[in-house]
Design a protein around this motif. Sequence first.
Motif, PDB file in Angstrom:
ATOM      1  N   GLN A  47     -10.633  -7.333   5.610  1.00  0.00           N
ATOM      2  CA  GLN A  47     -11.575  -6.374   5.026  1.00  0.00           C
ATOM      3  C   GLN A  47     -11.358  -4.985   5.628  1.00  0.00           C
ATOM      4  OE1 GLN A  47     -15.752  -7.247   5.474  1.00  0.00           O
ATOM      5  NE2 GLN A  47     -16.345  -5.676   4.006  1.00  0.00           N
ATOM      6  N   ALA A  48     -11.060  -4.925   6.924  1.00  0.00           N
ATOM      7  CA  ALA A  48     -10.781  -3.637   7.577  1.00  0.00           C
ATOM      8  C   ALA A  48      -9.551  -2.990   6.961  1.00  0.00           C
ATOM      9  CB  ALA A  48     -10.590  -3.832   9.080  1.00  0.00           C
ATOM     10  N   ARG A  49      -8.566  -3.798   6.639  1.00  0.00           N
ATOM     11  CA  ARG A  49      -7.349  -3.271   6.012  1.00  0.00           C
ATOM     12  C   ARG A  49      -7.654  -2.674   4.641  1.00  0.00           C
ATOM     13  NH1 ARG A  49      -1.721  -6.570   4.940  1.00  0.00           N
ATOM     14  NH2 ARG A  49      -0.474  -4.697   4.615  1.00  0.00           N
ATOM     15  N   ARG A  50      -8.443  -3.389   3.832  1.00  0.00           N
ATOM     16  CA  ARG A  50      -8.821  -2.878   2.504  1.00  0.00           C
ATOM     17  C   ARG A  50      -9.660  -1.611   2.618  1.00  0.00           C
ATOM     18  NH1 ARG A  50      -9.713  -8.213   1.530  1.00  0.00           N
ATOM     19  NH2 ARG A  50     -11.969  -7.942   1.638  1.00  0.00           N
ATOM     20  N   LEU A  51     -10.631  -1.631   3.527  1.00  0.00           N
ATOM     21  CA  LEU A  51     -11.481  -0.443   3.718  1.00  0.00           C
ATOM     22  C   LEU A  51     -10.648   0.747   4.186  1.00  0.00           C
ATOM     23  CD1 LEU A  51     -14.674  -1.934   5.394  1.00  0.00           C
ATOM     24  CD2 LEU A  51     -14.538  -0.813   3.163  1.00  0.00           C
ATOM     25  N   ALA A  52      -9.710   0.505   5.094  1.00  0.00           N
ATOM     26  CA  ALA A  52      -8.869   1.592   5.604  1.00  0.00           C
ATOM     27  C   ALA A  52      -8.045   2.195   4.476  1.00  0.00           C
ATOM     28  CB  ALA A  52      -7.959   1.086   6.724  1.00  0.00           C
ATOM     29  N   ALA A  53      -7.461   1.354   3.631  1.00  0.00           N
ATOM     30  CA  ALA A  53      -6.663   1.851   2.512  1.00  0.00           C
ATOM     31  C   ALA A  53      -7.525   2.647   1.544  1.00  0.00           C
ATOM     32  CB  ALA A  53      -5.989   0.682   1.791  1.00  0.00           C
ATOM     33  N   ASP A  54      -8.690   2.111   1.210  1.00  0.00           N
ATOM     34  CA  ASP A  54      -9.589   2.815   0.285  1.00  0.00           C
ATOM     35  C   ASP A  54     -10.046   4.152   0.861  1.00  0.00           C
ATOM     36  OD1 ASP A  54      -9.388   0.762  -1.525  1.00  0.00           O
ATOM     37  OD2 ASP A  54     -11.328  -0.145  -0.993  1.00  0.00           O
ATOM     38  N   ARG A  55     -10.405   4.149   2.124  1.00  0.00           N
ATOM     39  CA  ARG A  55     -10.911   5.385   2.741  1.00  0.00           C
ATOM     40  C   ARG A  55      -9.799   6.401   2.957  1.00  0.00           C
ATOM     41  NH1 ARG A  55     -15.640   2.782   6.624  1.00  0.00           N
ATOM     42  NH2 ARG A  55     -16.856   2.030   4.831  1.00  0.00           N
ATOM     43  N   ARG A  64      -1.699   2.538  10.170  1.00  0.00           N
ATOM     44  CA  ARG A  64      -0.432   3.105  10.659  1.00  0.00           C
ATOM     45  C   ARG A  64       0.748   2.215  10.278  1.00  0.00           C
ATOM     46  NH1 ARG A  64      -4.138   3.603  14.746  1.00  0.00           N
ATOM     47  NH2 ARG A  64      -4.656   5.714  15.411  1.00  0.00           N
ATOM     48  N   GLU A  65       0.582   0.917  10.448  1.00  0.00           N
ATOM     49  CA  GLU A  65       1.667  -0.015  10.130  1.00  0.00           C
ATOM     50  C   GLU A  65       1.901  -0.075   8.623  1.00  0.00           C
ATOM     51  OE1 GLU A  65      -1.026  -0.889  12.056  1.00  0.00           O
ATOM     52  OE2 GLU A  65      -0.005  -0.667  13.983  1.00  0.00           O
ATOM     53  N   ASP A  66       0.814  -0.061   7.847  1.00  0.00           N
ATOM     54  CA  ASP A  66       0.946  -0.144   6.391  1.00  0.00           C
ATOM     55  C   ASP A  66       1.676   1.058   5.813  1.00  0.00           C
ATOM     56  OD1 ASP A  66      -0.361  -2.558   6.375  1.00  0.00           O
ATOM     57  OD2 ASP A  66      -2.299  -1.721   5.775  1.00  0.00           O
ATOM     58  N   LEU A  67       1.548   2.197   6.443  1.00  0.00           N
ATOM     59  CA  LEU A  67       2.184   3.408   5.948  1.00  0.00           C
ATOM     60  C   LEU A  67       3.362   3.839   6.813  1.00  0.00           C
ATOM     61  CD1 LEU A  67      -1.003   5.435   4.958  1.00  0.00           C
ATOM     62  CD2 LEU A  67       0.591   4.264   3.444  1.00  0.00           C
ATOM     63  N   SER A  68       3.804   2.983   7.747  1.00  0.00           N
ATOM     64  CA  SER A  68       4.829   3.394   8.701  1.00  0.00           C
ATOM     65  C   SER A  68       6.163   3.742   8.050  1.00  0.00           C
ATOM     66  CB  SER A  68       5.042   2.315   9.764  1.00  0.00           C
ATOM     67  OG  SER A  68       5.595   1.152   9.175  1.00  0.00           O
ATOM     68  N   MET A  97       0.821  -1.199   0.000  1.00  0.00           N
ATOM     69  CA  MET A  97       0.000   0.000   0.000  1.00  0.00           C
ATOM     70  C   MET A  97       0.865   1.264   0.000  1.00  0.00           C
ATOM     71  SD  MET A  97      -2.807   1.136   2.764  1.00  0.00           S
ATOM     72  CE  MET A  97      -3.039   2.829   3.066  1.00  0.00           C
ATOM     73  N   ARG A  98       2.065   1.171   0.545  1.00  0.00           N
ATOM     74  CA  ARG A  98       2.901   2.366   0.687  1.00  0.00           C
ATOM     75  C   ARG A  98       3.221   3.022  -0.645  1.00  0.00           C
ATOM     76  NH1 ARG A  98       5.454  -1.259   4.170  1.00  0.00           N
ATOM     77  NH2 ARG A  98       6.936  -1.705   2.519  1.00  0.00           N
ATOM     78  N   GLN A  99       3.709   2.244  -1.580  1.00  0.00           N
ATOM     79  CA  GLN A  99       4.187   2.839  -2.830  1.00  0.00           C
ATOM     80  C   GLN A  99       3.079   3.522  -3.630  1.00  0.00           C
ATOM     81  OE1 GLN A  99       7.401   3.252  -3.463  1.00  0.00           O
ATOM     82  NE2 GLN A  99       6.693   4.555  -5.107  1.00  0.00           N
ATOM     83  N   PRO A 100       1.899   2.924  -3.794  1.00  0.00           N
ATOM     84  CA  PRO A 100       0.851   3.641  -4.527  1.00  0.00           C
ATOM     85  C   PRO A 100       0.433   4.949  -3.856  1.00  0.00           C
ATOM     86  CG  PRO A 100       0.298   1.318  -4.354  1.00  0.00           C
ATOM     87  CD  PRO A 100       1.508   1.540  -3.504  1.00  0.00           C
ATOM     88  N   VAL A 101       0.400   4.967  -2.526  1.00  0.00           N
ATOM     89  CA  VAL A 101       0.013   6.185  -1.807  1.00  0.00           C
ATOM     90  C   VAL A 101       1.078   7.264  -1.981  1.00  0.00           C
ATOM     91  CG1 VAL A 101      -0.419   7.165   0.481  1.00  0.00           C
ATOM     92  CG2 VAL A 101      -1.499   5.016  -0.169  1.00  0.00           C
ATOM     93  N   ILE A 160     -15.029   2.302  10.211  1.00  0.00           N
ATOM     94  CA  ILE A 160     -15.205   0.910   9.799  1.00  0.00           C
ATOM     95  C   ILE A 160     -16.145   0.249  10.795  1.00  0.00           C
ATOM     96  CG2 ILE A 160     -14.018  -1.288   9.467  1.00  0.00           C
ATOM     97  CD1 ILE A 160     -11.592   0.346   8.527  1.00  0.00           C
ATOM     98  N   PRO A 161     -17.211  -0.374  10.288  1.00  0.00           N
ATOM     99  CA  PRO A 161     -18.224  -0.937  11.191  1.00  0.00           C
ATOM    100  C   PRO A 161     -17.660  -2.028  12.105  1.00  0.00           C
ATOM    101  CG  PRO A 161     -18.970  -0.993   8.894  1.00  0.00           C
ATOM    102  CD  PRO A 161     -17.546  -0.569   8.891  1.00  0.00           C
ATOM    103  N   ALA A 162     -18.183  -2.065  13.322  1.00  0.00           N
ATOM    104  CA  ALA A 162     -17.780  -3.099  14.278  1.00  0.00           C
ATOM    105  C   ALA A 162     -18.077  -4.465  13.680  1.00  0.00           C
ATOM    106  CB  ALA A 162     -18.530  -2.910  15.595  1.00  0.00           C
ATOM    107  N   GLY A 163     -17.202  -5.425  13.944  1.00  0.00           N
ATOM    108  CA  GLY A 163     -17.386  -6.779  13.444  1.00  0.00           C
ATOM    109  C   GLY A 163     -16.741  -7.033  12.094  1.00  0.00           C
TER     110      GLY A 163
END
Length: 162
Positions: free
Chosen positions: A71-79, A153-157, A1-5, A63-66
């Motif tokens: 999926q949370a990782r993908r949603l976080a990157a997209d958002r 945070r870790e994906d973009l650290s 995710m880092r390089q595209p961002v 990101i909705p609970a549960g």
Amino acid sequence: MRQPVVTLASTLIGAPLIITVAIYFAATDDPTASWGPWLLVVPVLNLAGIVAAELVGYTVPAIPAGTGPEQARRLAADRFRTGMILRFALTEAPFVVAVALSFAFAVPQPVVLVGLSAALTCLGLAFHCWPWSRPVTKTAEVLEADGVKTSLREDLSSVTMR
């Protein structure tokens, strides 16, 4: 995710500088014109764009609970990218207005007007769009409001400043 961002952020931040170079060759100087209010209006517009990006640009849905970790990782990157584009649009809008002003009104040196706006825009874009710790943390906090932990945070650290 880092390089595209990082690539997206670099492209967004560099665009005003490239456009300013084009304006240097495209706009004509009018030595008989006066600056009028434009040298004051342009920084005020840029400041308004930077403030608007601060107020509106980090309002991504939590990101909705549960939600599962992957999926949370993908949603976080997209958002995060969606928020980055929104912050870019709000910060860049005054620059687009400055370019239009440089053609619509006679000013002594249009490239000065556009260059001033480009400099302020690039600073605002670096502040709001470059994935350093502040925008990443602000976005992660909003995304995690419902208790789902993201790995943003870790994906973009490796591109964040600590």
